[in-house]
Design a protein around this motif. Structure first.
Motif, mmCIF file in Angstrom:
data_model
loop_
_atom_site.group_PDB
_atom_site.id
_atom_site.type_symbol
_atom_site.label_atom_id
_atom_site.label_comp_id
_atom_site.label_asym_id
_atom_site.label_seq_id
_atom_site.Cartn_x
_atom_site.Cartn_y
_atom_site.Cartn_z
ATOM 1 N N GLU A 1 43.298 30.891 38.662
ATOM 2 C CA GLU A 1 43.304 32.310 38.734
ATOM 3 C C GLU A 1 44.037 32.787 39.652
ATOM 4 O O GLU A 1 44.427 33.987 39.278
ATOM 5 C CB GLU A 1 41.746 32.566 39.221
ATOM 6 N N ASN B 1 39.388 38.711 33.922
ATOM 7 C CA ASN B 1 38.007 38.554 34.579
ATOM 8 C C ASN B 1 37.812 39.663 35.812
ATOM 9 O O ASN B 1 36.704 39.841 36.420
ATOM 10 C CB ASN B 1 37.687 37.234 35.519
ATOM 11 N N VAL C 1 37.860 39.164 41.480
ATOM 12 C CA VAL C 1 37.240 37.676 41.597
ATOM 13 C C VAL C 1 37.262 37.651 43.451
ATOM 14 O O VAL C 1 38.409 37.749 43.810
ATOM 15 C CB VAL C 1 37.758 36.646 40.910
ATOM 16 N N ALA D 1 32.424 36.992 40.210
ATOM 17 C CA ALA D 1 33.295 37.810 39.476
ATOM 18 C C ALA D 1 32.450 38.633 38.576
ATOM 19 O O ALA D 1 31.165 38.376 37.992
ATOM 20 C CB ALA D 1 33.981 36.981 38.468
#
Length: 185
Positions: free
Chosen positions: A69, A95, A98, A111
């Motif tokens: 990520e 997403n 986060v 998230a």
């Protein structure tokens, strides 16, 4: 005459003496004690090996998830060159925002308002720090390099016996590949 010879044979056959029996019991007891000690050590090694495997699986999973990520996310204004940051906030293209942190010795990922524990209760994360550099980069400010996130963690197995506890210190660095910075030149 035959009766006399068979009677003589019976008197010549003697059993084990008390000393011979005691010595054989002592030797047998020593062998059993040695085998029991070896078996106990094998069980302790097996418990430590299983604990090490749990720590390795959990830390590798957590590091890989965070690294994936971070690589594609945007990280703004979070420079922490002293590695004192205990949470990391990133903006992932899919997403959204986060946040990574620890709570109760577990690594958590937040998230979209949902908090997910990404490590198992078998492993205790006593340290999770982030060293962040390059998040304040603009055309005129900063080192003109991609944001870099160093992840430092200390994880240990949660063992019932203190001598079976293993402690691992891990560190890795991940570079954020923010396309806006990478292709701006």
């Amino acid at each position: 005459m035959r009766l006399f010879n068979s009677h003589k044979l019976k008197n010549d056959q003697h059993g084990f003496s008390l000393i011979e029996v005691l010595i054989s019991v002592f030797v047998f007891s020593m062998i059993v004690i040695a085998i029991g000690g070896i078996f106990t050590q094998i069980l302790a090694l097996q418990r430590r090996g299983a604990g090490a495997q749990k720590v390795q699986e959990n830390t590798l999973f957590a590091l890989e998830l965070m690294a994936r990520e971070i690589r594609v996310s945007k990280i703004d204004n979070q420079d922490a060159p002293l590695c004192d940051r205990t949470t990391l906030t990133i903006v992932h293209p899919v997403n959204g925002t986060v946040i990574y942190s620890t709570s109760g010795g577990l690594i958590q990922r937040q998230a979209g308002g949902t908090v997910t524990t990404i490590t198992s209760a078998d492993v205790n994360f006593s340290r999770l720090n982030f060293c962040v550099l390059g998040t304040t980069v603009t055309a005129t400010v900063g080192d003109q390099k991609q944001a870099r996130v160093g992840i430092i963690m200390q994880a240990s197995s949660r063992a019932t016996r203190p001598e079976d506890t293993l402690v691992f210190d891990l560190e890795t660095t991940v570079i954020s590949r923010d396309n806006a910075i990478e292709f701006s030149n």
